[in-house]
Scaffold this motif. Structure first.
Motif, mmCIF file in Angstrom:
data_model
loop_
_atom_site.group_PDB
_atom_site.id
_atom_site.type_symbol
_atom_site.label_atom_id
_atom_site.label_comp_id
_atom_site.label_asym_id
_atom_site.label_seq_id
_atom_site.Cartn_x
_atom_site.Cartn_y
_atom_site.Cartn_z
ATOM 1 N N LYS A 23 0.832 -1.221 0.000
ATOM 2 C CA LYS A 23 0.000 0.000 0.000
ATOM 3 C C LYS A 23 0.863 1.267 0.000
ATOM 4 C CE LYS A 23 -4.158 -1.798 2.121
ATOM 5 N NZ LYS A 23 -4.734 -2.104 3.419
ATOM 6 N N MET A 24 2.121 1.136 0.419
ATOM 7 C CA MET A 24 2.995 2.317 0.445
ATOM 8 C C MET A 24 3.276 2.831 -0.964
ATOM 9 S SD MET A 24 3.042 2.645 3.590
ATOM 10 C CE MET A 24 4.071 4.070 3.868
ATOM 11 N N LYS A 25 2.997 1.996 -1.957
ATOM 12 C CA LYS A 25 3.143 2.403 -3.352
ATOM 13 C C LYS A 25 2.279 3.637 -3.645
ATOM 14 C CE LYS A 25 3.344 -1.065 -6.704
ATOM 15 N NZ LYS A 25 2.652 -2.114 -7.431
ATOM 16 N N GLU A 26 1.116 3.727 -2.947
ATOM 17 C CA GLU A 26 0.223 4.873 -3.168
ATOM 18 C C GLU A 26 0.753 6.134 -2.491
ATOM 19 O OE1 GLU A 26 -3.517 3.362 -1.678
ATOM 20 O OE2 GLU A 26 -3.112 1.576 -2.913
ATOM 21 N N ILE A 27 1.520 5.960 -1.437
ATOM 22 C CA ILE A 27 2.021 7.133 -0.695
ATOM 23 C C ILE A 27 3.311 7.666 -1.330
ATOM 24 C CG2 ILE A 27 2.915 7.869 1.573
ATOM 25 C CD1 ILE A 27 0.727 6.261 2.839
ATOM 26 N N ALA A 28 4.081 6.772 -1.947
ATOM 27 C CA ALA A 28 5.384 7.184 -2.515
ATOM 28 C C ALA A 28 5.283 8.411 -3.428
ATOM 29 C CB ALA A 28 6.028 6.009 -3.242
ATOM 30 N N PRO A 29 4.284 8.516 -4.326
ATOM 31 C CA PRO A 29 4.239 9.687 -5.214
ATOM 32 C C PRO A 29 4.189 11.020 -4.469
ATOM 33 C CG PRO A 29 2.723 7.997 -5.965
ATOM 34 C CD PRO A 29 3.232 7.534 -4.641
#
Ligand code: M6R
Length: 588
Positions: A433-439
């Motif tokens: 889910k951290m993939k969504e926060i990275a940007p």
């Protein structure tokens, strides 16, 4: 810091050298090269960049050779500075630093000799040529006696085209016998197929004349014990994962489970239990990620066992004239067991009378030769330069030690470590889910990580991970320190990752969150307290399961590792091989 390999036997050397170098690439990857004995000399291929740049090198013919993958210390990454280095009849590869290379080079230049590279290593080839009077081992010994600093060396001489010579001081070197020949390597996985392995100790030499292995010490020929053989799982493979880092994050639950130690159940820990009973004071020495695990251990040990703990970066400890009182236990923490500063700090502590326990992930590593006792994290080989599972494993082991120490000091109630692997499993399964926060971090000038107590340790490690593989400027701060200076850097949109895993400190940490919000900063809250996740001042939240608060960095760091990984990918970086870095830092 640099990987070296050597092969001599019946089969073609080049493909074996290249395979070994690929497996050693985590040690350095700014240039690579091989040299193979051929009719009347050596065929050499070297390139700037990774091992994959050595196109065509596999076709070089010859059954004896050496190879190198470099992490530059002296001289920029370039073909000219890439190893192997040659002079006269000698060619060699070197891992380490020759501290007195400048006066030695002047001496060689005084004899009219010309140097090609800017490296410290090239001088070794010149000294070999100078000292060789028909006995290469004697020349190697005389050369080694002139060198200050550290080295693992693999040497070939044109006059003995199928013989490898090796020497070691303060840089690891393994010798192996396989079905089809003899090998040298910086690390075991590079030559994992060998059925017989030996680790050279400081001051030792090896001669591999194609069929026999001979070892020599100060006094003459010596016999050596074989090492434990490696299993297939020790050979680094990415498997289904895009990167080693991602694979290693998925191995965190097992790393924790394997590294939890019950000091009561196991007979071999009884000696350590006696040391713990006598311990009045603890010093933890380590670098980088391992230093951060020391900070979490300090909070846990002091709270549970009421024994004072001082945590010092090893490079500071070794040069600060540390006070070692009676009853001092030093914990030297190092994933690789090869970090030069940690080794030096452990040696100094031992000299000053401390009992030293090494905590390492690598059996037979150099630190195991220094410490009085060794406790192994059982995380399995870690290949990605950014430490992940080894950090969680260090925490598991250090928390076990905190619990054992608390018991040794007569504390009756101690928290249980048993739930940790299952909780980690839960957290790892959500990490994507951290993939969504990275940007959110991509456009940021800098990123801040804040927390108090155990959460501060996670903040430090989260920040290190991010800067290491995403190259974004980042700092980890105690949440209470923000308003003492760093708050001046927070403006509209600045990402601040706040870690809040301790109920008793929640209002205090949330005060810092409010201060950031008031200045336009965007707070990403990593917490196990759902009531705070929903606050308007929190831009995004990551909800984690509850666990014993002192142990919580073992969970809260996981989304931070994942955040660094996905940010690195989003910035087009290779998370496994960040620029300018290498896995084991065997030089100062
Ligand atoms: O092998 P060690 O644990 O002694 O290494 C210490 C540091 O070099 C290491 O933790 C480094 O900070 C990591 N690359 C961080 O991810």
């Amino acid at each position: 810091m640099c990987g070296i390999i050597g092969y001599t036997g019946k089969e073609q050397a080049a493909p074996k050298l290249l395979l070994g170098l690929k497996r050693l690439e985590y040690r350095g990857y700014d240039s690579a090269g091989i040299a193979v004995s051929s009719e009347g000399g050596f065929s050499v291929c070297k390139k700037k960049g990774r091992v994959s740049e050595l196109n065509g090198a596999e076709k070089i013919k010859g059954v004896c050779g050496v190879g190198h993958t470099r992490w530059a210390t002296h001289g920029a990454p370039s073909e000219r500075n890439a190893h192997p280095h040659a002079f006269g009849r000698f060619v060699l590869v070197h891992n380490g630093i020759i501290e007195n290379y400048l006066p030695l080079k002047e001496e060689c230049e005084g004899r009219g000799e010309k140097f090609i590279s800017e490296t410290d290593s090239e001088v070794i080839a010149h000294l070999l040529e100078y000292y060789d009077r028909g006995d290469v081992l004697a020349a190697l010994k005389e050369t080694a006696a002139r060198l200050e600093g550290s080295y693992a060396l693999a040497v070939m001489c044109r006059d003995e085209p199928n013989v490898l010579y090796a020497a070691r001081r303060k840089s690891p070197l393994i010798v192996g016998r396989g079905k089809e020949g003899l090998y040298l390597a910086s690390d075991v996985p590079a030559i994992a197929e060998c059925g017989e392995l030996y680790s050279l100790c400081d001051g030792e030499f090896a001669v591999l004349p194609g069929d026999k292995i001979r070892f020599y010490g100060e006094e003459g020929e010596i016999k050596k014990e074989t090492m434990k053989l490696v299993s297939k799982s020790d050979i680094p493979e990415k498997g289904e994962y895009a990167h080693f880092m991602l694979k290693e994050m998925h191995e965190i639950p097992a790393a924790i489970a394997n590294s939890l130690i019950n000091f009561e159940d196991d007979f071999c820990f009884s000696a350590i239990n006696i040391v713990l009973c006598q311990t009045e004071y603890i010093q933890i020495v380590a670098c980088g990620t391992a230093y951060h695990s020391g900070i979490a251990a300090k909070y846990a040990i002091e709270a549970l066992a009421r024994v004072p703990v001082e945590v010092t970066v090893a490079s500071e400890y070794r040069y600060r004239d540390p006070i070692v009182k009676k009853g001092t236990l030093v914990l030297a923490v190092s994933q690789s067991g090869e970090t030069a500063d940690t080794l030096a700090a452990a040696e100094l502590a031992k000299e000053r009378g401390a009992t030293v326990i090494a905590i390492t992930n690598v059996p037979d590593s150099s630190i195991t030769q220094i410490a009085h006792f060794v406790l192994f994290t059982r995380a399995g080989r870690e290949i990605a330069v950014a430490a992940t599972k080894s950090f969680n494993a260090q925490l598991a082991l250090l928390f076990s030690l905190a619990v054992a120490l608390a018991k040794a000091k007569g504390r009756e109630t101690v928290p249980s470590l048993r739930p940790l692997p299952a909780l980690a499993e839960e957290v790892v399964s959500e990490a994507e889910k951290m993939k969504e926060i990275a940007p959110m971090l991509l456009g940021a000038k800098s990123v801040y990580f804040i927390g108090r107590g155990a959460d501060y340790c996670a903040a430090l490690e989260g920040s290190l991970k991010l800067k290491e593989i995403s190259y974004l400027p980042s700092e980890g701060y105690p949440a209470g320190e923000l308003k003492h200076g760093t708050l001046a850097l927070i403006d509209k949109g600045t990402p601040v990752i706040a870690i809040l895993m301790q109920e008793g400190l929640s209002e205090k940490t949330m005060n810092a969150v409010f201060e950031v919000y008031a200045r336009g900063g965007r707070v990403i809250l990593v917490t196990n307290l759902p009531e705070y996740a929903a606050r308007k001042e929190v831009y995004r939240s990551v909800l984690l399961p509850k666990c014993e608060e002192l142990f919580s960095p073992i969970l809260s760091v996981i989304p931070l590792q994942a955040l660094a990984y996905y940010t690195s990918l989003a910035r087009g970086n290779d998370p496994d091989k960040p620029r300018n870095l290498a896995k084991s830092v065997t030089v100062e």
